[in-house]
Design an enzyme around this catalytic site. Sequence first.
Site, PDB file in Angstrom:
ATOM      1  N   HIS A 154      -1.625 -10.736  -4.333  1.00  0.00           N
ATOM      2  CA  HIS A 154      -1.146 -10.159  -3.084  1.00  0.00           C
ATOM      3  C   HIS A 154      -2.028  -8.974  -2.712  1.00  0.00           C
ATOM      4  O   HIS A 154      -2.468  -8.194  -3.575  1.00  0.00           O
ATOM      5  CB  HIS A 154       0.311  -9.700  -3.218  1.00  0.00           C
ATOM      6  CG  HIS A 154       1.008  -9.505  -1.913  1.00  0.00           C
ATOM      7  ND1 HIS A 154       0.902  -8.337  -1.182  1.00  0.00           N
ATOM      8  CD2 HIS A 154       1.806 -10.331  -1.190  1.00  0.00           C
ATOM      9  CE1 HIS A 154       1.623  -8.450  -0.074  1.00  0.00           C
ATOM     10  NE2 HIS A 154       2.175  -9.655  -0.057  1.00  0.00           N
ATOM     11  N   HIS A 155      -2.288  -8.822  -1.423  1.00  0.00           N
ATOM     12  CA  HIS A 155      -3.165  -7.757  -0.950  1.00  0.00           C
ATOM     13  C   HIS A 155      -2.623  -6.379  -1.297  1.00  0.00           C
ATOM     14  O   HIS A 155      -3.380  -5.400  -1.403  1.00  0.00           O
ATOM     15  CB  HIS A 155      -3.358  -7.878   0.573  1.00  0.00           C
ATOM     16  CG  HIS A 155      -4.682  -7.380   1.047  1.00  0.00           C
ATOM     17  ND1 HIS A 155      -5.336  -6.317   0.464  1.00  0.00           N
ATOM     18  CD2 HIS A 155      -5.483  -7.799   2.063  1.00  0.00           C
ATOM     19  CE1 HIS A 155      -6.486  -6.096   1.095  1.00  0.00           C
ATOM     20  NE2 HIS A 155      -6.606  -6.978   2.064  1.00  0.00           N
ATOM     21  N   SER A 156      -1.319  -6.253  -1.489  1.00  0.00           N
ATOM     22  CA  SER A 156      -0.756  -4.959  -1.851  1.00  0.00           C
ATOM     23  C   SER A 156      -1.176  -4.536  -3.259  1.00  0.00           C
ATOM     24  O   SER A 156      -1.058  -3.366  -3.617  1.00  0.00           O
ATOM     25  CB  SER A 156       0.772  -4.988  -1.758  1.00  0.00           C
ATOM     26  OG  SER A 156       1.304  -5.960  -2.631  1.00  0.00           O
TER      27      SER A 156
ATOM     28  N   ASN B 213      -5.522  -0.138  -2.800  1.00  0.00           N
ATOM     29  CA  ASN B 213      -6.130  -0.312  -1.482  1.00  0.00           C
ATOM     30  C   ASN B 213      -6.531   1.033  -0.922  1.00  0.00           C
ATOM     31  O   ASN B 213      -5.700   1.938  -0.801  1.00  0.00           O
ATOM     32  CB  ASN B 213      -5.143  -0.999  -0.529  1.00  0.00           C
ATOM     33  CG  ASN B 213      -4.926  -2.457  -0.857  1.00  0.00           C
ATOM     34  OD1 ASN B 213      -5.578  -3.331  -0.307  1.00  0.00           O
ATOM     35  ND2 ASN B 213      -3.998  -2.729  -1.782  1.00  0.00           N
TER      36      ASN B 213
END
Length: 973
Positions: free
Chosen positions: A653-655, A828
Site C-alpha cells: 500500500h502506498h501509505s 512517504n
Amino acid sequence: MNVDQEPATTARAGEWSEEQLLADVEAGPRGPRVGAFFDFDGTVIDGYSLAAFARHHLRSLHVTPADLGQLLLTGLRGVTSEEDFEKFTVAGMKAWAGRSEDELVELGERLFVQGIAGSLYPEAWRLVIAHLQAGHTVVLASSATRFQVEPAARAMGVEHILVSPVQIEDGICTGRPGGPLLWRAGKAAAVRAFAEEHGIDLARSFAYSNGDEDVPFLRTVGRARALNPGSGLASAARHYSWPIARFRSRGRSGPAELARTAAGIGGLLGGFAAGVALGALNGSRREAVDLGITLGGELGSALAGVRLDVQGAEHLATRPAVYLFNHQSQLDVLVLAKLLRGGFTAVAKKELANTPGFGLAFRLADVAFIDRGDPAKARQALEPAVQRLREGISLVIAPEGTRSATPNLGPFKKGAFHVAMQAGVPIVPIVIRNAGELMWRGATTIQSGTVQVRVLPPVPTEGWTLGDLNEKVAEVRGQYLDTLANWSGRSDRPVDVTEAGADDDAAAPPASPLDWGISAEMNSLETAMWRAEVADPRLRSNVTLLELLEPAPEWERLRAAHEWASRMVPRMRQRVVEPALGVGAPRWVTVAGLDLDQHLHRIRLDAPGSMRQLLDVVGEFAAAPLDRDRPLWEVLLVEGLADGRAGYVVKTHHSTTDGLGAVQLMSLLHSRTAEHDPSRPEPPVPLPGDASPVGVLKEQILGTARSAPLAVLRRGVGALGSLRRPWEAAIQAVDAARSASATLTPPRGGSPLLTPRSGGWHFEVAEVPLADLKAGSKAAGGSLNDGFLAAVVGGFRRYHERLGAQAETLTLGIPISLRAQDDPQGGNRFTGARFPASLSEPDPATRIKAIREFVLSARNESGSGVLDDLVGPILGWLPAPVIGALSGSLTSANDVQVSNMPGVSHPVYIAGSRIVRMFPFGPLPGCAAMITLLSHEDMCCIGINVDAAAVTDPAGLVEDLQAGLDEVVALGR
C-alpha cells in the site's frame, strides 16, 4: 548458549525492569573490549545539566535576561538538525566567555554537588557500577561539555568521557565550541572513533540513551537500550527490538506527593507528641520519648506511604549498641524511628537544634548536637553519649557525618567507633539501600515506596585499641561496600572476568533490523491515501513491482526469504490500527504472528505463457484491495512463462512507502549472489504490539493537547523572528501563496480524450536502454527525468493525433521528493507539481528545455511542500469522505502522472534467481494513466497503468510511447 546468557539473548525487546538490565549486563560478555556508552542528560540524570548552569548564571548576572531569552527562544523553535543544535549550544556557551578554565571546572564541581547530583538516577548509577564490575570500558557520551559531565564521571568512577568541546585559548574560554559537537551523527562518529582507538568491539557493546536524536548513536552498538525514551526513541526501540526501561522520575512533585509529605511529617511529629504526652502519665521521660518515637515512626511512615523491607532484624535486639547507618536522605529520620522503635538517642548537626518541630523532639530525646566544623567541640559533644550507652540507651549515628551527594558511600569518621570502644558496647551496622530514591538530596517531598534495609551482625569492640582503630573502621566500611554492591545476591556465585574474543559467537547479540519504516504513525499524506480509498475505491493506492526472474525460484526458498525479510523489515509484520471515530493518525502495530500463507501466493500460466498473459494476471492481482486488517503486502509468484522465467510480484500500500522508499527497500533485501549467504544478519522476531482504536485516539488527543501550546509558542517565536526580516518574510508569503494556487487550483484545459474514468486498471510495459535515454536527454540540455517526461508527452501527442482528437494541453502530475539526506528510509516524503504540457510541440528538444525549466522551478519553489504545510496538519482529523473528496479533486484533474526512480546498477538475486527486469506500477489516483520508470542495470523498465475507459487503445499507446522514447534517444546520436 548457557543458562546464564539467557537474559542477554532472549528477551530482546519490550519493557525491562532494572533487575533485567543488570542481569543482562552480568550475562553478557566481559572485559575491556566491551564498551558501555551512556548518554548523560535524561539518561544518567533526570533533566538537563545545562539548567543548573543557566540558573547560576542568571543569579550571578553572568548572563543577561536578553541572552537567556534568546537561548529559550532558540530551544522553543525546535532543535532538529546539527545546525540547530550548534546555534543552541553557542547561545549556551556565550555566558562562559572570558572565564578561566579553572573557574569553569570549579563551577562544574560545585553545581554538581549542589544540584546535579540530586538528579542522578540511582538505577542508572547501579547500571554503571554493574558495567564497571564486568570489566567493561564505560564511557559517558554526551552533547554536553566536560564541565557538566566530568564531575559525575569522577563520582561514578568512570574514566572516559566523550563531550562537546569548548574552545579554550590561553586558559580562557572564548564562549565558542572547540570542535565538532556530539549531537546525532556527531555523537555516533565520536563513539566509532573511540572504539577504533581503544579496541572496543562495538558489536558486543552496550549503549544507553533517552533522546529521540540518539538513534544513530544507539545503532553503533550491538546492545542498545532506550532508557526513559521520548516518543520518537520509543518508536525506534520497538522497530529495532531494543529493550525499553523507565526510571522513576526525580523531577517536580505533584499534589499527591505534597499531600503525602505533609501527612508523613505531620504524622511523625504528631505521633511523637502524642506518645510523649501519654508516656508522661507514667512519670518517666525516657518511656515517654520511646513511646513517642514508636508512634511517630509508625504513623509517619503509614501516612507517607513508606514501607520497610528489613533483613537481619534480629540483630536489632542487641542493646545497648552503637547503630551506624549510611546517611542518604532526610527520610532516614523516619526510617530509623520505625526501625528501632525507641530505646536510643542520636547525634545530629547543631543546625537541627533550632528546626521547627524537629528541634524540640531532638532535644527531648537527648540528641547530641555537634559542630561539624570544630572537631574538638564535636568530640566533647559525644561524651554524654558514652554515659547514655552505659545507662543502657543505644546511640544512632551516621559515620559519614553528612549525607552523600551521590549514592557513593563516603569516608567514615572515627567518632562513633571511639564512643563504642569507650562504652564497651558492640557496633551494629544498618545498611540503607534506597532511601535517597524516595527523598533525594534537595527534595522537599516524599515519594511512596519501600526502603530496603539490611541489619548486619553486631561487631564486638572488646579488645579494640586506638592503634588498630583505623583498621577496624575500614573493616566495617568494607561490610557496607560489600552489602551495597551485592544487594541482589547475584554475586554469591563467582564470576570470571574474561576478554570477549572476536570468535566468541555466543556473546554476539542478535542483529538489528533495517533502518527502514520506523515511524509509529502515518503522516498526513499517508493518512490521506489510506482513507481516501474508503470513500472512493477508484482512489485505491496499491503499489506494485513486477520482477522477471531467471530461472523460476524454489518455492520453499522463496517463502523462507520472506520470513527472513519480515524480521529485517518489521513493517512487514505490522498492521494498521485506526483511531476510534476514524480521525487522527493511524498507528502501526506489530501483529502477534505472521501467517505467510495469507501473504504469499503462486499460480502457473497456461501455455504459451506470454508476457500479455503475465501482465493480465499481474493487473488483476495488483488491483485487488489489500486486507486492511493484516500487514499491507502480498506477493504472487507466476510460473509457466515460455522461456522458463517466472514473474515475481510484490504489492503493497502506498501509505507504507513512496516509490523511492520501495526501491531503497528492495535494494537492501535483494542479494548480490545466487548462493545463500550464511553470514547474513538474523534479527529477532519483533514482539507484538498492543493498541486499541479508543486508546490510539485518546493518546493522540492528549498528545495534541499537550503539544499545541508549545507549537503555538514556536510559531509565535518564528513570527517574531520574521519581523526582523520583513522583506524576506513578505517574499516567502508571496511564494507560498503562488505555490498554493498552482497546487490546489484545478488546471485549465486538459485532454477531453482522456476524460472518462472507470476505475479499472490495465497494465502494459515498455523499455529503453538507460545509456541511450541519458544521452538523448543530455544532448538537449536535460536530465534523464526531463527526457523521460518529454518522451511521455511526445507519445501522448502521437496518441491524440492517431485517434483524431484535438487537444492543446496534457496535464502532467509530477511527484517531487522532499526527502532530506538524513531522513529515515521508508514512509512517504513527497509533494506534487502540475505541468501543463503542450501537445502542439513536435520537437523533443524544445519539450525537454521547457520541462527542464519547469522542474527546476518546482524543485526550488519555497512553497513546494505547501500541501503539507497548509492542509497536512488537519488531514488526520478529517473523516474519510472529506479526505476522499479532497484527494479526488487534486489528483483526478491530472491527465497523466509520471514518476522516475533510480534502481540498481548491478545484478541482484532473490531466492537464488537473478532479477532480469523490474517493472514498477503505480496506482491510478483518479487520473487516466500512471507511467513509472525504474532503471535496472543497463535498462529503463517502464510500467504503464491506464484506466481502460480513458485509454481505449492501450497497445497503441505503448507503440506511441515507444516512438516518443525513440525521438528522445535520437537526439543523442
